[in-house]
Design a protein around this motif. Structure first.
Motif, short mmCIF file in Angstrom:
data_model
loop_
_atom_site.label_atom_id
_atom_site.label_comp_id
_atom_site.label_asym_id
_atom_site.label_seq_id
_atom_site.Cartn_x
_atom_site.Cartn_y
_atom_site.Cartn_z
N SER A 198 0.83 -1.21 0.00
CA SER A 198 0.00 0.00 0.00
C SER A 198 0.86 1.26 0.00
N ILE A 199 2.10 1.14 -0.48
CA ILE A 199 2.99 2.30 -0.52
C ILE A 199 3.55 2.44 -1.94
N GLU A 200 4.14 3.58 -2.22
CA GLU A 200 4.77 3.75 -3.54
C GLU A 200 6.03 2.91 -3.61
N GLY A 201 6.49 2.67 -4.82
CA GLY A 201 7.56 1.71 -5.07
C GLY A 201 8.84 1.92 -4.27
N VAL A 202 9.29 0.89 -3.59
CA VAL A 202 10.61 0.88 -2.94
C VAL A 202 11.20 -0.51 -3.08
N LYS A 203 12.49 -0.57 -3.41
CA LYS A 203 13.19 -1.85 -3.52
C LYS A 203 14.64 -1.59 -3.17
N ARG A 204 14.92 -1.44 -1.88
CA ARG A 204 16.25 -1.03 -1.45
C ARG A 204 16.75 -1.88 -0.30
N TYR A 205 18.08 -1.87 -0.13
CA TYR A 205 18.65 -2.40 1.11
C TYR A 205 19.94 -1.69 1.45
N ARG A 206 20.34 -1.83 2.70
CA ARG A 206 21.61 -1.26 3.14
C ARG A 206 22.26 -2.23 4.12
N ALA A 207 23.55 -2.45 3.95
CA ALA A 207 24.31 -3.31 4.86
C ALA A 207 25.28 -2.41 5.62
N TYR A 208 25.33 -2.58 6.94
CA TYR A 208 26.17 -1.74 7.78
C TYR A 208 27.25 -2.57 8.45
N GLY A 209 28.51 -2.20 8.20
CA GLY A 209 29.61 -2.82 8.91
C GLY A 209 30.16 -1.86 9.94
N ASP A 210 31.19 -2.30 10.69
CA ASP A 210 31.74 -1.38 11.70
C ASP A 210 32.68 -0.34 11.08
N LYS A 211 32.99 -0.49 9.76
CA LYS A 211 33.84 0.50 9.09
C LYS A 211 33.11 1.32 8.04
N ALA A 212 32.08 0.71 7.41
CA ALA A 212 31.41 1.41 6.31
C ALA A 212 30.04 0.80 6.08
N TRP A 213 29.20 1.55 5.36
CA TRP A 213 27.91 0.99 4.95
C TRP A 213 27.84 0.93 3.43
N LEU A 214 27.00 0.04 2.93
CA LEU A 214 26.79 -0.11 1.49
C LEU A 214 25.30 -0.07 1.23
N ASP A 215 24.91 0.79 0.30
CA ASP A 215 23.50 0.98 0.02
C ASP A 215 23.21 0.67 -1.45
N LEU A 216 22.17 -0.11 -1.70
CA LEU A 216 21.69 -0.31 -3.07
C LEU A 216 20.26 0.20 -3.13
N ASP A 217 20.03 1.21 -3.96
CA ASP A 217 18.69 1.78 -4.10
C ASP A 217 18.57 2.41 -5.49
N PRO A 218 17.86 1.78 -6.42
CA PRO A 218 17.17 0.51 -6.25
C PRO A 218 18.16 -0.67 -6.17
N ALA A 219 17.73 -1.69 -5.43
CA ALA A 219 18.57 -2.88 -5.27
C ALA A 219 18.10 -4.02 -6.15
N THR A 220 16.79 -4.12 -6.33
CA THR A 220 16.25 -5.32 -7.01
C THR A 220 15.35 -4.92 -8.17
N ASP A 221 15.71 -3.83 -8.83
CA ASP A 221 14.95 -3.38 -9.99
C ASP A 221 15.27 -4.30 -11.18
N TYR A 222 14.51 -4.12 -12.26
CA TYR A 222 14.79 -4.91 -13.46
C TYR A 222 16.04 -4.39 -14.20
N TYR A 223 16.11 -3.04 -14.36
CA TYR A 223 17.15 -2.49 -15.24
C TYR A 223 18.02 -1.41 -14.63
N LYS A 224 17.64 -0.93 -13.42
CA LYS A 224 18.32 0.26 -12.92
C LYS A 224 18.75 0.02 -11.47
N HIS A 225 20.04 0.17 -11.21
CA HIS A 225 20.54 -0.04 -9.86
C HIS A 225 21.49 1.08 -9.51
N GLN A 226 21.62 1.35 -8.21
CA GLN A 226 22.57 2.37 -7.79
C GLN A 226 23.20 1.98 -6.47
N MET A 227 24.54 2.02 -6.44
CA MET A 227 25.24 1.68 -5.21
C MET A 227 25.89 2.92 -4.61
#
Ligand code: NAD
Length: 338
Positions: free
Chosen positions: A244-273
């Motif tokens: 019931s919300i507008e499109g979101v397909k993202r995740y973020r992993a957090y380590g003790d030195k850095a974080w990594l974000d993919l948004d969109p993470a699970t799109d068909y054609y478009k990804h961004q890290m």
């Protein structure tokens, strides 16, 4: 060499994403179509160069066993039908690629695994994100320790389900065909990502659910679900899905030195890290690739080289078991050990 694939179910995902992807495959081609709609099948057969004698209905599907042009049956039906068609395909002596979620229940998944094992055929679940370059790159960075010691994962998947406007959403709000609501259909991406990012299996889940029962979309299936996964190393994953919300397909992993974000993470054609640490943020440039073709080629290679697929039936079963534990945790309002 290219193996022959029979496409079972000529719906939105099959016709808009998967069938066009075969042109980029090295080892897979479409040789048969299985559909309840002969006109649609004839039209698509002409478009994709499939011999009209290789068009099947759901009724005569079992006679595909006599067709040597078909090596792999690819099931793109609603989840409630995955078990029946996987088992029929295995009994017809064909390898099976089956869409996610694998099936409605762990028992169905088990029967699918057994049928393929008994027939001596491969079974792979179509987890396309596990063949997608940005996701593979994220996994590699985490395994190499680029984030330091992994502490947390957050993952969200949501969209507006629109059964009134989109034919492909009609089964998504029916429990019998969909197995469940947003968790089964898209929350599974949050769940699967938490597992492949950590490389671990959760030992405990908690969950909360909310569905507005006056909204006709949520009479049978859930809308919003929030779940947490506790992993053996101590990593905690906090995941959500909603219909019931507008499109979101993202995740973020957090380590003790850095974080990594993919948004969109699970799109068909478009990804961004994005990667962030004490020195700021950066955006690694990664080349987009055809995850659909990579997935199809992997299935074909596993058959040709007699290898176990990267995402076998057991992988699908693990997610369905966890989904059942998440539903149980939401129902009981208590953590469930798995
Ligand atoms: P869809 O409704 O467009 O396609 C389903 C097809 O099954 C239709 O052609 C429909 O006619 C056919 N069908 C046969 N018997 C049916 C029955 N009894 N009831 C309803 N439909 C019946 O849906 P879709 O979005 O294409 O999804 C199909 C499958 O693909 C699902 O398993 C879904 O989870 C999966 N999917 C995967 C992804 C992905 O990114 N991996 C994306 C979308 C869908």
């Amino acid at each position: 060499k290219k193996l022959g694939f029979a496409i079972v179910g000529l719906g939105k995902y099959a016709t808009e994403q998967m069938m066009p992807a075969f042109k980029d495959c090295k080892h897979a081609r479409i040789t048969a179509l299985v559909s309840g709609s002969p006109d649609k099948a004839r039209k698509l057969a002409a478009e994709y160069g499939v011999d009209a004698k290789n068009i099947y209905s759901y009724q005569n599907f079992d006679s595909i066993k006599d067709n040597p042009a078909v090596d792999v049956v690819y099931i793109v039906l609603p989840p409630g039908l995955h078990a029946e068609y996987t088992i029929r395909a295995a009994q017809a002596g064909k390898h099976v690629l089956c869409e996610k979620p694998m099936a409605n229940t762990p028992e169905e998944c088990q029967r699918m695994i057994e049928a393929c094992k008994k027939a001596g055929k491969k079974l792979m679940i179509a987890y396309r994100a596990q063949f997608e370059p940005f996701n593979l790159d994220a996994i590699e960075r985490i395994r190499k320790g680029e984030l330091g010691k992994l502490r947390m994962v957050t993952a969200d998947h949501g969209r507006q389900v629109q059964p009134d406007k989109d034919q492909a959403d009609t089964w998504r709000v029916q429990k019998k065909l969909a197995g469940g609501g947003s968790l089964m259909d898209i929350g599974i991406y949050s769940l699967n990502a938490a597992r492949y990012l950590t490389g671990e299996e959760p030992v405990e889940v908690t969950a909360q659910e909310y569905s507005d029962k006056s909204d006709p979309r949520f009479k049978e299936v859930e809308d919003v679900i929030h779940f947490t996964l506790r992993f053996p190393s101590g990593v905690l994953a906090s995941c959500t899905s909603a219909y019931s919300i507008e499109g979101v397909k993202r995740y973020r992993a957090y380590g003790d030195k850095a974080w990594l974000d993919l948004d969109p993470a699970t799109d068909y054609y478009k990804h961004q890290m994005k990667i962030g640490d004490k020195d700021g943020e950066r955006q690694p440039q990664i080349k987009e690739g055809n995850q659909f073709a990579a997935e199809l080629d992997h299935m074909a290679e596993c058959v040709m080289q007699n290898k176990t697929p990267k995402t076998p039936g057991e992988e699908g079963l693990r997610d369905i078991k966890l989904i059942m534990a998440i539903y149980e945790a939401a129902r009981k309002g208590k953590p469930v050990r798995v």
